[in-house]
Structures are given as structure tokens and as C-alpha cells.
Design a protein around this motif. Structure first.
Motif, PDB file in Angstrom:
ATOM      1  N   GLY A  30      19.386-139.031  78.616  1.00  0.00           N
ATOM      2  CA  GLY A  30      19.817-139.263  80.000  1.00  0.00           C
ATOM      3  C   GLY A  30      20.935-140.290  80.059  1.00  0.00           C
ATOM      4  N   PHE A  31      20.774-141.334  79.259  1.00  0.00           N
ATOM      5  CA  PHE A  31      21.779-142.393  79.191  1.00  0.00           C
ATOM      6  C   PHE A  31      23.147-141.811  78.818  1.00  0.00           C
ATOM      7  N   LEU A  32      23.152-140.985  77.769  1.00  0.00           N
ATOM      8  CA  LEU A  32      24.432-140.419  77.299  1.00  0.00           C
ATOM      9  C   LEU A  32      25.013-139.424  78.298  1.00  0.00           C
ATOM     10  N   LEU A  33      24.143-138.558  78.837  1.00  0.00           N
ATOM     11  CA  LEU A  33      24.666-137.512  79.730  1.00  0.00           C
ATOM     12  C   LEU A  33      25.198-138.085  81.045  1.00  0.00           C
ATOM     13  N   MET A  34      24.626-139.184  81.512  1.00  0.00           N
ATOM     14  CA  MET A  34      25.190-139.838  82.699  1.00  0.00           C
ATOM     15  C   MET A  34      26.598-140.387  82.376  1.00  0.00           C
ATOM     16  N   GLY A  35      26.728-140.877  81.158  1.00  0.00           N
ATOM     17  CA  GLY A  35      28.052-141.358  80.708  1.00  0.00           C
ATOM     18  C   GLY A  35      29.067-140.228  80.666  1.00  0.00           C
ATOM     19  N   VAL A  36      28.600-139.057  80.215  1.00  0.00           N
ATOM     20  CA  VAL A  36      29.491-137.886  80.153  1.00  0.00           C
ATOM     21  C   VAL A  36      29.936-137.492  81.562  1.00  0.00           C
ATOM     22  N   LEU A  37      28.961-137.447  82.471  1.00  0.00           N
ATOM     23  CA  LEU A  37      29.260-137.080  83.864  1.00  0.00           C
ATOM     24  C   LEU A  37      30.273-138.068  84.465  1.00  0.00           C
ATOM     25  N   PHE A  38      30.035-139.334  84.199  1.00  0.00           N
ATOM     26  CA  PHE A  38      30.867-140.401  84.737  1.00  0.00           C
ATOM     27  C   PHE A  38      32.299-140.312  84.201  1.00  0.00           C
ATOM     28  N   TRP A  39      32.418-140.206  82.902  1.00  0.00           N
ATOM     29  CA  TRP A  39      33.754-140.191  82.304  1.00  0.00           C
ATOM     30  C   TRP A  39      34.489-138.862  82.524  1.00  0.00           C
ATOM     31  N   ALA A  40      33.701-137.803  82.776  1.00  0.00           N
ATOM     32  CA  ALA A  40      34.333-136.504  83.086  1.00  0.00           C
ATOM     33  C   ALA A  40      35.232-136.654  84.304  1.00  0.00           C
ATOM     34  N   MET A  75      43.522-146.678  73.085  1.00  0.00           N
ATOM     35  CA  MET A  75      42.729-147.839  72.683  1.00  0.00           C
ATOM     36  C   MET A  75      41.969-148.408  73.888  1.00  0.00           C
ATOM     37  N   VAL A  76      42.674-148.493  75.011  1.00  0.00           N
ATOM     38  CA  VAL A  76      42.061-149.050  76.220  1.00  0.00           C
ATOM     39  C   VAL A  76      40.879-148.179  76.666  1.00  0.00           C
ATOM     40  N   VAL A  77      41.095-146.876  76.688  1.00  0.00           N
ATOM     41  CA  VAL A  77      40.035-145.995  77.189  1.00  0.00           C
ATOM     42  C   VAL A  77      38.869-145.957  76.201  1.00  0.00           C
ATOM     43  N   THR A  78      39.174-146.034  74.908  1.00  0.00           N
ATOM     44  CA  THR A  78      38.091-146.049  73.913  1.00  0.00           C
ATOM     45  C   THR A  78      37.262-147.321  74.074  1.00  0.00           C
ATOM     46  N   TYR A  85      29.262-145.206  76.461  1.00  0.00           N
ATOM     47  CA  TYR A  85      29.480-143.753  76.393  1.00  0.00           C
ATOM     48  C   TYR A  85      28.848-143.211  75.108  1.00  0.00           C
ATOM     49  N   TYR A  86      28.946-143.997  74.052  1.00  0.00           N
ATOM     50  CA  TYR A  86      28.435-143.544  72.757  1.00  0.00           C
ATOM     51  C   TYR A  86      27.072-144.137  72.420  1.00  0.00           C
ATOM     52  N   PHE A  87      26.831-145.384  72.891  1.00  0.00           N
ATOM     53  CA  PHE A  87      25.624-146.096  72.487  1.00  0.00           C
ATOM     54  C   PHE A  87      25.399-147.243  73.472  1.00  0.00           C
ATOM     55  N   PRO A  88      24.124-147.549  73.767  1.00  0.00           N
ATOM     56  CA  PRO A  88      23.895-148.661  74.712  1.00  0.00           C
ATOM     57  C   PRO A  88      24.259-150.015  74.084  1.00  0.00           C
TER      58      PRO A  88
END
Lengths: 295, 310
Positions: free
Chosen positions: A66-76, A197-200, A208-211
């Protein structure tokens, strides 16, 4: 420029960007496929870790999937608009339109804003009609039930205005970040690696990748907390996760204001002032150095 | 009434890390009266385009002032108003190839606060209107040059800045674009300031010439006729050769001489000099001559003489 005319120019520029984007259908399709692949990868990765580890060990109050998929939704929603905005000036320069537009009282910031809005419209549609439905299907397939359990366990329709408000605040923040990075493009060439670099960095820090909560031992105690309350996009994503992933009653508005909204507004204000000053300074320098049209 | 006033303008660009700035325009001053058509000419690298771009506010000058109808273009209170008075068009202005002509015109019309219909008569005259719903990716360079002018006229400016608008066009297309400009009623009333390498274009469209010299300084600002009168030659004798000859032999016929490959151009002050050169061509070059033609000097020759001989 008169506000009404400014609004018309902005609308015209947004329309032109959308007209151009819709002609590049291959890019639209690959964007969607890329997003679907990320959802699949993070769904599998999250499920694997959730089966193997206790979420408490990761420093989060919900499952990693859930943590990761919310990040995906957000960054999408935000990543494509950021990338398009940063690339907007070199694109306009390659068309030779910058000189023409500047001599007609259209500033570079108008071009950047128009590009950003057009990309947001595009990604909003993609998110609403593709990413969100796919996430719902993934959730239902795994036994989830919006409002009760799974990916949207904590989501209620009553929370929607607040969630939309936070999305808008984050859009403003990312617009400021885009302006900040794109400003460098006015005087310097090929800033794509810096923009990446900034976005990463923002993606890593927003989890986005890990808490990052799980990394207190490496980053130092309190660093994750500081980031969560000082970088608006991180605060926004924490808010979204807390609101959507955690079932049960929500804290009152006062708590939400102090925990999320106020730090976000302060962060946006500071970023906006820095971005605005840097942009004006570099725009003036570009006119002096003759770099306005050259990339 | 003065349409464009340029006062002691200096423009320099950074020279690079730990290098002094490079001065491109050095203390240039001139004025263009309302309705005048002026060309900026000069050798490569003398700052013609930089000067035009500075006047058009794309670059900010390091010193000096530019006024359009009395409005200081670099004063933040007056710049917006002054920009409304002029249109700046250069061949660098390109278009989104995926958009149609209609979409492109609609966009520029929005930016310029003009109804798209303003430009329809021009598009009809140029034949572009037939391609109204066609994407620009199929447009030729000549059609794009016309479209640039259409966008300039869409603004209905009082001053037009043209930066080599017919560059990269072949002769026929160049003629079409220039012919179109000459025929336009709106063009006759405009104040024009243009940069062009091609003396043919300058000759056709302008009556005054600002000559820049190396280092970005004004050599002279004069009328086309005065400029022609200052040249001590009235005629050219152009000789086409059958086969190559030594440079020394070519110079022995007469001087000054302009040579490019198998063509020699001699300059004559009067008809007597023309006869003399003709006789010497026949005597010294004889059967190596394919043909020769005599003609009055053109701006092209003036340009060459000014650059190479003086």
C-alpha cells in the motif's frame, strides 16, 4: 499584461501544448504502459516484502505494498508535468518561438506555466481513467474493499475535498520546483541530468522506493521526521497515505492543519519565493548574456 | 516623427571563463523616421543581427537607450507598450510541425490579441489559405517564410523588424516573398528595419542603409542613392571564361577585380572605361573568353567594393 489577456494567452498556450501532445500518440501509449509496469512491479515487490516482514520493522503503520502503490499514484500525477516543464524552454527554443513570444510580452514563466498545466491535464486524465482503476482492480483482486480493508481502507468520500486540496498544494509546490530547475535552463544548456537528480532525490525522500522512516539508524534519529515536516511533497505523500491507507476515524482539522497543511504552506511559500527570485534574476541575466534563445 | 531611436547602444557578451567580454555593438546611434524602410548591412560578424535583436528587446543592452515612438523599450513601465508597436520576425521562428495552419494562426492570434481573420486576406493572396487545415510538417521553406510574414502582419505593427526573412530560399521563392511585401498596402505605411545579406533584397525593399563596420560601429547611415553615388564606379564588365587563367593575367586587364571561379567582374567609372576594359579583355584574354556583359553597378557591387576595396 492585463490579467484578462494573460489568462487568454495562458489558455491559448495550454491548448497548443495539448494539441501537440495529442499528436504524439506513441508517447502517450508508452507513458501508460510504463505506469502499468511500475504498478505491477511494486505490487509484486510490496506483496513479497509484506509476506516476509513486519511493517513495524519498516517504521510504517501500513503494509509496504500500500505504501508503494500510494507513492506510484502520487508521482503519476506530478512527475510527467515536472519533466515536461523542465524541458519546455529548450523545446520552445528549438522552435524559435521564444524570441517571438518575448517580443510580444509573453514571459518565459507563462510558457512554463502553460506547459505545466497542459501536462497536469494529461496526467490527471491518465491517473483518473487508468492508474486509479488499475489500482482498484489490483486491490479488489487481493481481497481489498475501499473504506474497509486493503489499499483504500481509510478512504471516505468526505475526505475527498481535503485530499484534492492537498493535491493542489503539491501541484503548486512541484510547479515552483519546476520553475526553479527550468530557470537554470535559461542560462545553461543540458540540465536534464540535474533535473533528474532533483526528482530522484524527491522520490527517494518521499518514500517512492522505500520508507525513509526505516532508515533512522542510517540517517540519524529525527531526520525522517524533519523531512516529513519540511519538504511539502513528502508531507503531502505522508498525508495521502495516512488518509487513504489507515482505516478508522480521522483526526480533526486542527490536527491535520498542524501536522500537514501548515508545514506544507510554509514550505511552498519558501520554495515559491526562492524560485521566483532565481527566475527573475536568471531571466534578466539571459537577456544580458544573449542565452535566451540558445540551448 | 521618429519611429525608432537608438542612442549610444553598447552590447557585449560574456567571453568565457576568465576572459573579457566580447563587444559586439559599440556605441551605435541612429534614428528611423516613421514610414522609412531601412536596411542594416555590413560584413559578417559586425553585429547586424545582434543590433536588431537588441532593439527588439530580445537582448538587453549594456549601455544606451532604444525608443519606439518615444517609448523606452527597456523601461519596465514602457516596455510592454512599446512592444505592442512592433513585430520582430526572423527565420529562426519555426512552428510546431504537428499543428495545422489554423491551429498555428489561432495560437499566435491569441498571443497578439488579434482575431485570426485579420490575416486571412494575406493568406489568400499567398495561396496559403488553401492549406488552412493542413499540418505544417508538409509546408515548404517558402511557405513557412510567408507564414512568418503572415504572423507579423497579424499583429498589425507600426514598426516591422525583419531578420533575413528570405534566407535559405531559392531565387523564385525569394522573389515571391519580396513581391508580396512590395504589393502590400500595409507594408508601404510601415516603418521597416531589416537585416539582410542579400543586396537584391535590400535594393528592392529599402531606401536607407545603415552600414555597420567590423567592431559593431556605424560606418555610415545614408540613403541608397547617396551610397551608390559614393562609389567611384558606374558600370561592371562581367567576363565568363571558357578555361581557367592566372590571377595575375586577370588583374592585368583592369582593377579592381572581383573573381569567383570562372567569372571576372571589372568595375568602370564611365562608358569610356567600359570600352577600355572591353578592349583589354579581348586583347589579353582573347579566345579564353566565353562571353562578357556590361551592366550598371548594383547594390551588390557597392557592398563588395565597400567591403573589399575600401
Amino acid at each position: 499584461m492585463h490579467p484578462v489577456h494573460y489568462a487568454k494567452v495562458l489558455k491559448g498556450a495550454v491548448k497548443r501544448n495539448l494539441q501537440v501532445d495529442l499528436n504524439y500518440k506513441f508517447q502517450l501509449v508508452t507513458d501508460v504502459i510504463d505506469m502499468l509496469l511500475i504498478i505491477v512491479a511494486f505490487t509484486v515487490l510490496g506483496a513479497f516484502v509484506d509476506d516476509a516482514a513486519d511493517p513495524g520493522e519498516l517504521g510504517i503503520d501500513y503494509g509496504l505494498q500500500g505504501f508503494l502503490l500510494m507513492g506510484v499514484l502520487f508521482w503519476a500525477l506530478y512527475q510527467r508535468a515536472y519533466e515536461d516543464t523542465v524541458a519546455a524552454l529548450p523545446e520552445e527554443a528549438s522552435r524559435g518561438t521564444i524570441g517571438f513570444l518575448v517580443t510580444n510580452n509573453v514571459s518565459l514563466s507563462t510558457l512554463l506555466l502553460a506547459r505545466n498545466i497542459a501536462s497536469m491535464v494529461k496526467t490527471l486524465l491518465t491517473t483518473l481513467f487508468i492508474v486509479l482503476p488499475v489500482l482498484l482492480v489490483v486491490d479488489l483482486a487481493q481481497g481489498g474493499m475501499p473504506g474497509q480493508r486493503g489499499l483504500f481502507a481509510g478512504f471516505g468520500l468526505g475526505d475527498l475535498p481535503l485530499i484534492v486540496g492537498v493535491f493542489l498544494l503539491i501541484w503548486v509546490f512541484m510547479l515552483m520546483v519546476s520553475l526553479l530547475v527550468a530557470s537554470l535552463n535559461i542560462v545553461s544548456k543540458r540540465i536534464t541530468p540535474f533535473a533528474n537528480m532533483v526528482v530522484t532525490a524527491l522520490k527517494v525522500l518521499s518514500g517512492y522506493y522505500f520508507p525513509i522512516e526505516a532508515m533512522d539508524g542510517y540517517l540519524g534519529t529525527g531526520v525522517a521526521l524533519w523531512l516529513k515536516t519540511h519538504i511539502p511533497i513528502i508531507t503531502g505523500l505522508v498525508f495521502l497515505r495516512d488518509m487513504v491507507l489507515i482505516p478508522g476515524p480521522k483526526p480533526g482539522f486542527g490536527v491535520l492543519w498542524n501536522t500537514y497543511l501548515e508545514p506544507m504552506l510554509v514550505g511552498i511559500l519558501v520554495t515559491g519565493v526562492v524560485a521566483g527570485l532565481l527566475y527573475k534574476y536568471l531571466e534578466r541575466k539571459a537577456q544580458s548574456w544573449g542565452t535566451l534563445e540558445f540551448y | 516623427m521618429q519611429a525608432v531611436e537608438v542612442e549610444n547602444v553598447v552590447k557585449q557578451f560574456p567571453g568565457g571563463w576568465r576572459r573579457p567580454p566580447v563587444r559586439i555593438i559599440d556605441d551605435v546611434s541612429f534614428t528611423v523616421e516613421k514610414g522609412q524602410h531601412v536596411a542594416i548591412i555590413g560584413p559578417n560578424g559586425c553585429g547586424k543581427t545582434t543590433l536588431l535583436r537588441t532593439i527588439a528587446t530580445i537582448y538587453r543592452p549594456d549601455a544606451g537607450k532604444v525608443r519606439i515612438f518615444g517609448q523606452d523599450v527597456f523601461n519596465w513601465r514602457q516596455s510592454e507598450r512599446s512592444r505592442r508597436a512592433f513585430a520582430f520576425i526572423s527565420p529562426a521562428l519555426n512552428f510546431q510541425a504537428k499543428l495545422t495552419l489554423r491551429q498555428t494562426i489561432e495560437f499566435f492570434a491569441t498571443v497578439l490579441q488579434k482575431p485570426p481573420e485579420t490575416v486571412v486576406p494575406f493568406l489568400k493572396r499567398t495561396g496559403l489559405y488553401a492549406m488552412w487545415d493542413r499540418r505544417l510538417e508538409g509546408f515548404s521553406e517558402g511557405q513557412k517564410a510567408m507564414l512568418r510574414l503572415a504572423i507579423a502582419f497579424l499583429k498589425q505593427p507600426r514598426v516591422l523588424f525583419l531578420d533575413e526573412v528570405v534566407a535559405n530560399l531559392d531565387l523564385a521563392r525569394r522573389e515571391k516573398v519580396i513581391g508580396m511585401l512590395e504589393e502590400m498596402e500595409a507594408f508601404q505605411d510601415l516603418t521597416l528595419l531589416m537585416v539582410d545579406h542579400d543586396p537584391f533584397v535590400v535594393d528592392r525593399l529599402c531606401e536607407r542603409i545603415l552600414v555597420l563596420k567590423e567592431g559593431g560601429r556605424v560606418h555610415k547611415f545614408t540613403s541608397l542613392h547617396e551610397l551608390m553615388d559614393e562609389v567611384p564606379y558606374r558600370f561592371t564588365v562581367e567576363v565568363n571564361l571558357k578555361r581557367d587563367i592566372d590571377d595575375k593575367l586577370a588583374e592585368k586587364v583592369a582593377q579592381p577585380l572581383q573573381r569567383y571561379e570562372m567569372t571576372l567582374r571589372y568595375f568602370a567609372a564611365d562608358e569610356q572605361a567600359v570600352h577600355k576594359i572591353s578592349r583589354r579583355v579581348l586583347k589579353l584574354l582573347g579566345e579564353r573568353v566565353q562571353d562578357y556583359v556590361t551592366a550598371p553597378v548594383s547594390l551588390k557591387d557597392v557592398y563588395y567594393l565597400m567591403r573589399e576595396v575600401n
